[in-house]
Design a protein around this motif. Structure first.
Motif, PDB file in Angstrom:
ATOM      1  N   ASN A 168     -12.229  -0.544   2.140  1.00 16.25           N
ATOM      2  CA  ASN A 168     -13.694  -0.675   2.242  1.00 16.25           C
ATOM      3  C   ASN A 168     -14.424  -0.358   0.943  1.00 16.25           C
ATOM      4  O   ASN A 168     -15.655  -0.337   0.909  1.00 16.25           O
ATOM      5  N   LYS A 169     -13.634  -0.101  -0.120  1.00 11.13           N
ATOM      6  CA  LYS A 169     -14.179   0.152  -1.460  1.00 11.13           C
ATOM      7  C   LYS A 169     -15.127   1.355  -1.493  1.00 11.13           C
ATOM      8  O   LYS A 169     -16.175   1.323  -2.134  1.00 11.13           O
ATOM      9  N   TYR A 170     -14.723   2.420  -0.751  1.00  8.70           N
ATOM     10  CA  TYR A 170     -15.514   3.642  -0.796  1.00  8.70           C
ATOM     11  C   TYR A 170     -15.358   4.351  -2.133  1.00  8.70           C
ATOM     12  O   TYR A 170     -16.188   5.180  -2.500  1.00  8.70           O
ATOM     13  N   PHE A 171     -14.238   4.069  -2.822  1.00  7.55           N
ATOM     14  CA  PHE A 171     -14.086   4.536  -4.197  1.00  7.55           C
ATOM     15  C   PHE A 171     -13.337   3.462  -4.985  1.00  7.55           C
ATOM     16  O   PHE A 171     -12.627   2.637  -4.422  1.00  7.55           O
ATOM     17  N   TYR A 172     -13.527   3.486  -6.288  1.00  9.83           N
ATOM     18  CA  TYR A 172     -13.004   2.418  -7.139  1.00  9.83           C
ATOM     19  C   TYR A 172     -11.536   2.659  -7.484  1.00  9.83           C
ATOM     20  O   TYR A 172     -11.130   3.773  -7.833  1.00  9.83           O
ATOM     21  N   VAL A 173     -10.736   1.601  -7.385  1.00  8.20           N
ATOM     22  CA  VAL A 173      -9.361   1.602  -7.894  1.00  8.20           C
ATOM     23  C   VAL A 173      -9.184   0.319  -8.698  1.00  8.20           C
ATOM     24  O   VAL A 173      -9.784  -0.717  -8.386  1.00  8.20           O
ATOM     25  N   SER A 174      -8.357   0.388  -9.711  1.00  8.79           N
ATOM     26  CA  SER A 174      -8.195  -0.761 -10.604  1.00  8.79           C
ATOM     27  C   SER A 174      -7.427  -1.903  -9.957  1.00  8.79           C
ATOM     28  O   SER A 174      -7.640  -3.070 -10.285  1.00  8.79           O
ATOM     29  N   ASP A 175      -6.498  -1.565  -9.049  1.00 11.56           N
ATOM     30  CA  ASP A 175      -5.676  -2.592  -8.392  1.00 11.56           C
ATOM     31  C   ASP A 175      -5.664  -2.305  -6.896  1.00 11.56           C
ATOM     32  O   ASP A 175      -4.874  -1.491  -6.413  1.00 11.56           O
ATOM     33  N   GLN A 176      -6.530  -2.965  -6.158  1.00 17.29           N
ATOM     34  CA  GLN A 176      -6.680  -2.693  -4.726  1.00 17.29           C
ATOM     35  C   GLN A 176      -5.392  -2.970  -3.953  1.00 17.29           C
ATOM     36  O   GLN A 176      -4.983  -2.171  -3.104  1.00 17.29           O
ATOM     37  N   LEU A 177      -4.745  -4.087  -4.244  1.00 13.81           N
ATOM     38  CA  LEU A 177      -3.506  -4.443  -3.545  1.00 13.81           C
ATOM     39  C   LEU A 177      -2.438  -3.380  -3.736  1.00 13.81           C
ATOM     40  O   LEU A 177      -1.799  -2.941  -2.771  1.00 13.81           O
ATOM     41  N   LEU A 178      -2.250  -2.958  -4.975  1.00 17.08           N
ATOM     42  CA  LEU A 178      -1.220  -1.964  -5.276  1.00 17.08           C
ATOM     43  C   LEU A 178      -1.483  -0.669  -4.528  1.00 17.08           C
ATOM     44  O   LEU A 178      -0.568  -0.109  -3.903  1.00 17.08           O
ATOM     45  N   TRP A 179      -2.725  -0.187  -4.568  1.00 13.93           N
ATOM     46  CA  TRP A 179      -3.020   1.102  -3.944  1.00 13.93           C
ATOM     47  C   TRP A 179      -2.973   1.019  -2.420  1.00 13.93           C
ATOM     48  O   TRP A 179      -2.565   1.978  -1.744  1.00 13.93           O
ATOM     49  N   LEU A 180      -3.331  -0.104  -1.858  1.00 12.35           N
ATOM     50  CA  LEU A 180      -3.188  -0.265  -0.410  1.00 12.35           C
ATOM     51  C   LEU A 180      -1.715  -0.170  -0.008  1.00 12.35           C
ATOM     52  O   LEU A 180      -1.373   0.507   0.970  1.00 12.35           O
ATOM     53  N   ILE A 181      -0.858  -0.827  -0.751  1.00 10.47           N
ATOM     54  CA  ILE A 181       0.581  -0.783  -0.442  1.00 10.47           C
ATOM     55  C   ILE A 181       1.134   0.626  -0.645  1.00 10.47           C
ATOM     56  O   ILE A 181       1.936   1.119   0.159  1.00 10.47           O
ATOM     57  N   ILE A 182       0.702   1.289  -1.717  1.00 12.09           N
ATOM     58  CA  ILE A 182       1.173   2.665  -1.975  1.00 12.09           C
ATOM     59  C   ILE A 182       0.819   3.580  -0.807  1.00 12.09           C
ATOM     60  O   ILE A 182       1.670   4.340  -0.315  1.00 12.09           O
ATOM     61  N   PHE A 183      -0.418   3.505  -0.332  1.00 12.95           N
ATOM     62  CA  PHE A 183      -0.834   4.387   0.760  1.00 12.95           C
ATOM     63  C   PHE A 183      -0.139   4.022   2.072  1.00 12.95           C
ATOM     64  O   PHE A 183       0.183   4.907   2.881  1.00 12.95           O
ATOM     65  N   ILE A 184       0.116   2.744   2.299  1.00 14.11           N
ATOM     66  CA  ILE A 184       0.823   2.333   3.517  1.00 14.11           C
ATOM     67  C   ILE A 184       2.262   2.849   3.494  1.00 14.11           C
ATOM     68  O   ILE A 184       2.767   3.367   4.494  1.00 14.11           O
ATOM     69  N   VAL A 185       2.936   2.709   2.362  1.00 11.41           N
ATOM     70  CA  VAL A 185       4.320   3.196   2.240  1.00 11.41           C
ATOM     71  C   VAL A 185       4.368   4.714   2.383  1.00 11.41           C
ATOM     72  O   VAL A 185       5.259   5.264   3.059  1.00 11.41           O
ATOM     73  N   ALA A 186       3.410   5.406   1.745  1.00 17.13           N
ATOM     74  CA  ALA A 186       3.357   6.864   1.876  1.00 17.13           C
ATOM     75  C   ALA A 186       3.118   7.262   3.334  1.00 17.13           C
ATOM     76  O   ALA A 186       3.738   8.210   3.843  1.00 17.13           O
ATOM     77  N   ASP A 187       2.251   6.541   4.009  1.00 15.34           N
ATOM     78  CA  ASP A 187       1.995   6.762   5.433  1.00 15.34           C
ATOM     79  C   ASP A 187       3.283   6.601   6.231  1.00 15.34           C
ATOM     80  O   ASP A 187       3.635   7.443   7.080  1.00 15.34           O
ATOM     81  N   LEU A 188       4.001   5.527   5.964  1.00 14.89           N
ATOM     82  CA  LEU A 188       5.272   5.261   6.653  1.00 14.89           C
ATOM     83  C   LEU A 188       6.255   6.408   6.466  1.00 14.89           C
ATOM     84  O   LEU A 188       6.852   6.902   7.438  1.00 14.89           O
ATOM     85  N   ILE A 189       6.435   6.847   5.235  1.00 16.57           N
ATOM     86  CA  ILE A 189       7.407   7.910   4.946  1.00 16.57           C
ATOM     87  C   ILE A 189       7.025   9.205   5.652  1.00 16.57           C
ATOM     88  O   ILE A 189       7.870   9.864   6.274  1.00 16.57           O
ATOM     89  N   MET A 190       5.756   9.576   5.561  1.00 13.68           N
ATOM     90  CA  MET A 190       5.304  10.839   6.158  1.00 13.68           C
ATOM     91  C   MET A 190       5.476  10.835   7.676  1.00 13.68           C
ATOM     92  O   MET A 190       5.945  11.820   8.260  1.00 13.68           O
TER      93      MET A 190
END
Length: 220
Positions: A51-73
């Protein structure tokens, strides 16, 4: 002449009474909850990025990173929870509680991914390619997490009490990769096993070996 099997003792830390079992399981339940909360935090961060509540340089990359981290946890938390259930299994007397306690990992998996998937599908501003990739990744993560978190064959308190009543402090035996416990080290299903672990039925259940052998354990 049959080859002599190596027998290793279990750790000897199993708990026998209901209160002791609850106490032994509690640290693992706390760890499970901590990892589950971290997983849901990762989901929340993914939603913030979406929802772009904060800026990231690569939205796709960070979405995948957080999803994978979610999965692992969530998977780590579910393994701790299932281990706690092996030590202190739920009673079948209350079917709802029995289901909830044993399948809490599945419930958390759904909570940790389903809202994100819904928001992805509803989002009209996301780049179509990014939306497709992230939705597939999130759906696959939900599937993998659910399959890893389900307790496919949970024990019950009644199973443990019945085994305790029959065998008391007598040794039972199991292998490192099998799912059953045995009464006879020469059981026909153990002919290829060179190493056995010996312990009480409480230790067998705590090691997720709560299925009595079909060959050497009398069936009720």
């Amino acid at each position: 002449m049959a080859e002599e099997k190596k027998i290793t003792r279990a750790d000897g830390t199993s708990a026998k009474t209901k209160e002791e079992r609850k106490g032994a399981a509690m640290p693992k339940r706390i760890l499970a909850i901590v990892f589950w909360v971290l997983g849901i935090v990762c989901e929340a961060l993914a939603i913030c990025v979406l929802n772009k509540y904060f800026y990231v340089s690569d939205q796709l990359l960070w979405l995948i990173i957080f999803i994978v981290a979610d999965l692992i946890m969530v998977i780590i938390g579910s393994q701790f929870w299932k281990k706690a259930n092996d030590i202190d299994p739920a009673s079948k007397a209350n079917k709802v509680k029995y289901f909830l306690q044993n399948q809490m990992g599945l419930i958390v998996s759904i909570i940790a991914f389903f809202p994100l998937i819904v928001l992805l599908l509803k989002n009209k501003d996301l780049d179509p390619k990014t939306k497709k990739i992230v939705t597939i990744v999130a759906a696959c993560a939900l599937l993998v997490c659910s399959l890893a978190s389900i307790d496919w064959n949970p024990a019950s308190e009644e199973d443990l009490l019945s085994a305790q009543g029959q065998y008391g402090t007598s040794d039972v035996y199991w292998t490192r990769f099998g799912k059953s416990y045995h009464l006879d080290t020469e059981c026909q299903s153990l002919t290829r096993s060179k190493e056995l672990i010996a312990g009480t039925v409480e230790e067998a259940f705590a090691a997720n070996r709560h299925d009595p052998c079909d060959f050497c354990v009398p069936q009720n």
